[in-house]
Design an enzyme around this catalytic site. Structure first.
Site, PDB file in Angstrom:
ATOM      1  N   SER A  16      -3.912  -3.569  13.425  1.00  0.00           N
ATOM      2  CA  SER A  16      -4.733  -2.512  14.026  1.00  0.00           C
ATOM      3  C   SER A  16      -5.411  -1.647  12.956  1.00  0.00           C
ATOM      4  O   SER A  16      -6.563  -1.227  13.134  1.00  0.00           O
ATOM      5  CB  SER A  16      -3.887  -1.650  14.968  1.00  0.00           C
ATOM      6  N   ASN A  17      -4.728  -1.381  11.851  1.00  0.00           N
ATOM      7  CA  ASN A  17      -5.370  -0.618  10.778  1.00  0.00           C
ATOM      8  C   ASN A  17      -6.432  -1.446  10.062  1.00  0.00           C
ATOM      9  O   ASN A  17      -7.460  -0.909   9.633  1.00  0.00           O
ATOM     10  CB  ASN A  17      -4.328  -0.103   9.792  1.00  0.00           C
ATOM     11  N   MET A  94       3.903  -6.179   4.679  1.00  0.00           N
ATOM     12  CA  MET A  94       5.339  -5.935   4.587  1.00  0.00           C
ATOM     13  C   MET A  94       5.979  -6.603   3.372  1.00  0.00           C
ATOM     14  O   MET A  94       7.062  -7.195   3.459  1.00  0.00           O
ATOM     15  CB  MET A  94       6.022  -6.408   5.875  1.00  0.00           C
ATOM     16  N   ARG A  95       5.322  -6.485   2.241  1.00  0.00           N
ATOM     17  CA  ARG A  95       5.869  -7.045   1.009  1.00  0.00           C
ATOM     18  C   ARG A  95       5.678  -6.047  -0.132  1.00  0.00           C
ATOM     19  O   ARG A  95       4.631  -5.396  -0.217  1.00  0.00           O
ATOM     20  CB  ARG A  95       5.178  -8.364   0.636  1.00  0.00           C
ATOM     21  N   LEU A  96       6.680  -5.938  -1.000  1.00  0.00           N
ATOM     22  CA  LEU A  96       6.504  -5.138  -2.202  1.00  0.00           C
ATOM     23  C   LEU A  96       5.567  -5.858  -3.165  1.00  0.00           C
ATOM     24  O   LEU A  96       5.638  -7.084  -3.320  1.00  0.00           O
ATOM     25  CB  LEU A  96       7.849  -4.886  -2.880  1.00  0.00           C
ATOM     26  N   ILE A  97       4.717  -5.099  -3.819  1.00  0.00           N
ATOM     27  CA  ILE A  97       3.728  -5.653  -4.736  1.00  0.00           C
ATOM     28  C   ILE A  97       4.346  -5.752  -6.133  1.00  0.00           C
ATOM     29  O   ILE A  97       5.033  -4.835  -6.593  1.00  0.00           O
ATOM     30  CB  ILE A  97       2.483  -4.759  -4.772  1.00  0.00           C
ATOM     31  N   ASN A 111      -2.445   2.151   0.203  1.00  0.00           N
ATOM     32  CA  ASN A 111      -1.550   1.814   1.310  1.00  0.00           C
ATOM     33  C   ASN A 111      -1.494   2.984   2.278  1.00  0.00           C
ATOM     34  O   ASN A 111      -1.764   4.128   1.913  1.00  0.00           O
ATOM     35  CB  ASN A 111      -0.138   1.499   0.791  1.00  0.00           C
ATOM     36  N   HIS A 113       1.110   4.740   5.326  1.00  0.00           N
ATOM     37  CA  HIS A 113       2.504   4.745   5.765  1.00  0.00           C
ATOM     38  C   HIS A 113       2.680   5.775   6.883  1.00  0.00           C
ATOM     39  O   HIS A 113       2.149   6.890   6.787  1.00  0.00           O
ATOM     40  CB  HIS A 113       3.426   5.099   4.589  1.00  0.00           C
TER      41      HIS A 113
END
Length: 210
Positions: A16-17, A94-97, A111, A113
């Site tokens: 949606s974003n 949904m992953r750390l960079i 990002n 949040h």
């Protein structure tokens, strides 16, 4: 008119974003950016359907097919460079960079949040806020660094938590802020109006919501 910045949006879920950021640009002839690519690490995610409907190219990848997160990101970085991407926008990714992507786009990854960071980082932020008894909730847009939701804060907006709120009633109000705030921040970033000094961020001229 200056050439539009080409951005890649990374999403793992409903998107949606992603759609909010993409439609804001598509509906504005004077937009300083265009969404040139959706990167999705969940090939069955609804974000892909949204991208196809909006005519945005999709790079769908399965990280588990790679030996490491770095190898996965190296492939993604190659694609981003080939497509002339100027900066990256995470939208429910949904992953750390890792440093592989961070070093390729230094201070050019944003990002969003669903909390007022540094409160309630990580997953289920709205549920965290309700469980803690917070009186306000909200949204944060921030730079991405190597931590979890720990980068310098660009913009925040708060809303009151009602005494009878549940995740089902609070999250839609939080999401409505996300869909308004994120395109405005992305626009300011594309116009080179955001300045980062250590952890202090200023937006020249403020955010524009027209």
């Amino acid at each position: 008119m200056a050439q539009r910045k080409r951005i890649a949006v990374f999403a793992s879920g409903s998107g949606s974003n992603f759609e909010a950021v993409a439609t804001a640009a598509a509906g504005d002839a004077d937009s300083p950016y265009e969404v040139a690519l959706l990167v999705c690490d969940k090939p069955g995610a609804r974000a892909i359907e949204r991208a196809e409907r909006l005519g945005v190219p999709v790079l769908a990848v399965r990280p588990k097919q790679y030996d490491s997160r770095e190898a996965y990101e190296a492939d993604v970085v190659r694609e981003l460079r080939e497509r002339g991407i100027d900066f990256v926008v995470l939208a429910g990714y949904m992953r750390l960079i890792t440093a592989t992507l961070l070093d390729a786009f230094p201070n050019r990854i944003l990002n969003i949040h669903p909390s007022l960071l540094p409160a309630f980082p990580g997953l289920h932020a709205v549920e965290q806020a309700l469980a803690y008894g917070a009186k306000v909730a909200g949204v944060t847009v921030h730079y991405v660094d190597g931590g979890m939701d720990s980068g310098a804060i660009i913009a925040q907006e708060a809303i009151p938590v009602r005494s009878d709120d549940t995740p089902e009633t609070l999250f839609p109000r939080v999401q409505a802020i996300e869909h308004r705030l994120y395109p405005a921040v992305v626009r300011a970033f594309a116009e080179n109006r955001i300045r980062l000094d250590g952890r202090r961020v200023t937006i020249e001229g403020g955010l524009r919501f027209d």
